[in-house]
Structures are given as structure tokens and as C-alpha cells.
Scaffold this motif. Sequence first.
Motif, PDB file in Angstrom:
ATOM      1  N   GLY A  15      -7.970   1.715   3.533  1.00 33.50           N
ATOM      2  CA  GLY A  15      -8.754   2.905   3.368  1.00 33.50           C
ATOM      3  C   GLY A  15      -7.724   4.233   3.184  1.00 33.50           C
ATOM      4  O   GLY A  15      -8.244   5.322   2.606  1.00 33.50           O
ATOM      5  N   SER A  17      -4.229   6.397   1.655  1.00 31.27           N
ATOM      6  CA  SER A  17      -3.853   6.978   0.433  1.00 31.27           C
ATOM      7  C   SER A  17      -2.024   6.963   0.661  1.00 31.27           C
ATOM      8  O   SER A  17      -1.518   7.108   1.514  1.00 31.27           O
ATOM      9  CB  SER A  17      -4.253   8.227   0.115  1.00 31.27           C
ATOM     10  OG  SER A  17      -5.677   8.295   0.136  1.00 31.27           O
ATOM     11  N   VAL A  66      -7.756  -1.740  -9.833  1.00 29.47           N
ATOM     12  CA  VAL A  66      -7.497  -0.386  -9.281  1.00 29.47           C
ATOM     13  C   VAL A  66      -8.357   0.692  -9.726  1.00 29.47           C
ATOM     14  O   VAL A  66      -8.190   2.044  -9.441  1.00 29.47           O
ATOM     15  CB  VAL A  66      -6.074  -0.083  -9.224  1.00 29.47           C
ATOM     16  CG1 VAL A  66      -5.240  -1.105  -8.837  1.00 29.47           C
ATOM     17  CG2 VAL A  66      -5.665   0.138 -10.909  1.00 29.47           C
ATOM     18  N   ARG A  69      -9.688   3.949  -8.146  1.00 32.43           N
ATOM     19  CA  ARG A  69      -9.147   4.087  -6.833  1.00 32.43           C
ATOM     20  C   ARG A  69      -7.634   4.600  -6.953  1.00 32.43           C
ATOM     21  O   ARG A  69      -6.877   5.414  -6.174  1.00 32.43           O
ATOM     22  CB  ARG A  69      -8.802   2.857  -6.096  1.00 32.43           C
ATOM     23  CG  ARG A  69     -10.160   2.160  -5.687  1.00 32.43           C
ATOM     24  CD  ARG A  69     -10.041   1.043  -4.546  1.00 32.43           C
ATOM     25  NE  ARG A  69      -9.253  -0.011  -5.386  1.00 32.43           N
ATOM     26  CZ  ARG A  69      -7.894  -0.455  -4.849  1.00 32.43           C
ATOM     27  NH1 ARG A  69      -7.458   0.030  -3.838  1.00 32.43           N
ATOM     28  NH2 ARG A  69      -7.536  -1.573  -5.522  1.00 32.43           N
ATOM     29  N   VAL A  70      -7.194   4.780  -8.255  1.00 35.83           N
ATOM     30  CA  VAL A  70      -5.575   5.109  -8.679  1.00 35.83           C
ATOM     31  C   VAL A  70      -5.620   5.746  -9.737  1.00 35.83           C
ATOM     32  O   VAL A  70      -6.352   5.868 -10.793  1.00 35.83           O
ATOM     33  CB  VAL A  70      -4.945   3.472  -8.834  1.00 35.83           C
ATOM     34  CG1 VAL A  70      -3.741   4.004  -9.521  1.00 35.83           C
ATOM     35  CG2 VAL A  70      -4.777   2.854  -7.677  1.00 35.83           C
ATOM     36  N   MET A  85      -2.669   6.569  -5.188  1.00 28.86           N
ATOM     37  CA  MET A  85      -3.504   5.523  -4.719  1.00 28.86           C
ATOM     38  C   MET A  85      -4.409   5.890  -3.532  1.00 28.86           C
ATOM     39  O   MET A  85      -3.712   5.983  -2.405  1.00 28.86           O
ATOM     40  CB  MET A  85      -2.786   4.406  -4.301  1.00 28.86           C
ATOM     41  CG  MET A  85      -1.798   3.881  -5.478  1.00 28.86           C
ATOM     42  SD  MET A  85      -0.925   2.362  -5.215  1.00 28.86           S
ATOM     43  CE  MET A  85       0.289   2.740  -3.682  1.00 28.86           C
ATOM     44  N   ASN A  86      -5.482   5.809  -3.762  1.00 24.23           N
ATOM     45  CA  ASN A  86      -6.843   5.923  -2.595  1.00 24.23           C
ATOM     46  C   ASN A  86      -7.460   4.713  -2.205  1.00 24.23           C
ATOM     47  O   ASN A  86      -7.439   3.771  -3.063  1.00 24.23           O
ATOM     48  CB  ASN A  86      -7.801   7.133  -2.929  1.00 24.23           C
ATOM     49  CG  ASN A  86      -6.829   8.435  -3.399  1.00 24.23           C
ATOM     50  OD1 ASN A  86      -5.862   8.798  -2.789  1.00 24.23           O
ATOM     51  ND2 ASN A  86      -7.299   9.061  -4.627  1.00 24.23           N
ATOM     52  N   SER A  87      -8.064   4.866  -1.179  1.00 24.52           N
ATOM     53  CA  SER A  87      -9.006   3.691  -0.576  1.00 24.52           C
ATOM     54  C   SER A  87      -8.232   2.286  -0.729  1.00 24.52           C
ATOM     55  O   SER A  87      -8.650   1.258  -1.247  1.00 24.52           O
ATOM     56  CB  SER A  87     -10.302   3.348  -1.583  1.00 24.52           C
ATOM     57  OG  SER A  87     -10.888   4.818  -1.480  1.00 24.52           O
ATOM     58  N   LEU A  88      -7.150   2.209  -0.396  1.00 25.52           N
ATOM     59  CA  LEU A  88      -6.140   1.264  -0.494  1.00 25.52           C
ATOM     60  C   LEU A  88      -6.676   0.069   0.364  1.00 25.52           C
ATOM     61  O   LEU A  88      -7.387   0.177   1.319  1.00 25.52           O
ATOM     62  CB  LEU A  88      -4.719   1.619   0.133  1.00 25.52           C
ATOM     63  CG  LEU A  88      -3.759   2.344  -0.884  1.00 25.52           C
ATOM     64  CD1 LEU A  88      -2.783   3.065  -0.162  1.00 25.52           C
ATOM     65  CD2 LEU A  88      -3.424   1.624  -1.961  1.00 25.52           C
ATOM     66  N   LYS A  89      -6.281  -1.213  -0.126  1.00 22.80           N
ATOM     67  CA  LYS A  89      -6.859  -2.573   0.599  1.00 22.80           C
ATOM     68  C   LYS A  89      -5.558  -3.405   0.761  1.00 22.80           C
ATOM     69  O   LYS A  89      -4.611  -3.114  -0.055  1.00 22.80           O
ATOM     70  CB  LYS A  89      -7.608  -3.105  -0.609  1.00 22.80           C
ATOM     71  CG  LYS A  89      -8.852  -2.367  -1.064  1.00 22.80           C
ATOM     72  CD  LYS A  89      -9.642  -2.887  -2.323  1.00 22.80           C
ATOM     73  CE  LYS A  89     -10.746  -2.203  -2.882  1.00 22.80           C
ATOM     74  NZ  LYS A  89     -11.589  -3.015  -3.963  1.00 22.80           N
ATOM     75  N   ASP A  92      -3.544  -4.801  -2.106  1.00 26.86           N
ATOM     76  CA  ASP A  92      -2.867  -3.902  -2.742  1.00 26.86           C
ATOM     77  C   ASP A  92      -1.423  -4.127  -2.313  1.00 26.86           C
ATOM     78  O   ASP A  92      -0.465  -3.502  -2.886  1.00 26.86           O
ATOM     79  CB  ASP A  92      -3.331  -2.387  -2.731  1.00 26.86           C
ATOM     80  CG  ASP A  92      -4.636  -2.190  -3.162  1.00 26.86           C
ATOM     81  OD1 ASP A  92      -5.312  -1.064  -2.757  1.00 26.86           O
ATOM     82  OD2 ASP A  92      -4.828  -2.675  -4.453  1.00 26.86           O
TER      83      ASP A  92
END
Length: 120
Positions: A15, A17, A66, A69-70, A85-89, A92
Amino acid sequence: QVRLVESGGGLVQAGGSLRLSCVASGSRFSLFSLNIMGWYRQAPGKQRELVASITTGGSTNYADSVKGRVTVSRDNAKNTVYLQMNSLKPEDTAVYYCNARADILAINVWGQGTQVTVSS
């Protein structure tokens, strides 16, 4: 020749960045000729894959995984490409590599890679 140096990787919770940066250095003509810069990633046991790329004119291309989110951006004056990069999982998690091409000079170079780890 062109040299790429990445920075900005690290450990982040799901979640979160991160912002990666990649600075290109080299002869003025080579840098001017870079027509596309981008980011790839390689997870353990997997092939290297495109994350996002951007042309000198600002046209972008994103991997489906991505999109949304990216964001890839480029500062031509600073010879720098960024990857926000946001909302990373956790999926990733990978080593992220910067890439730059100057097709007119047959230049295709890679950075040393920066580790991104997303914890769940």
C-alpha cells in the motif's frame, strides 16, 4: 557511451509508495540521442519484464499489471527518468532496472538495478 545510475529502491509495506530515479550520463550527443528510457523489473525465478517506458516526446507505455498505480516521467534537461509507484503490492517485489536506448546510435544500456521489496 551512456551510463545509468538508479536510486530510490528500498523496503516498503504493501500500500505504500516509492519513487525511483535514474540519471543518465555520457557524451552530450549520446544523451541527446536517447529516444526512449524506461524501467524493467526482474523477480526471482522470473524473466525481466517491462514496467513502463517514456519517449523523448513524452509518450508512455505501461505494463498492464501496474497501470493506474505507476507513473513514469522524464526530465530531459536533467537526463533523468523517474518511476513513481503507489499502492505497492508484494508482487511488485523485484530488482528494478533502468534502460535507455538511442536507436540512431544502436545504444541500449542498463543500470545496475535497485531492489524494491514490498512486505505484506
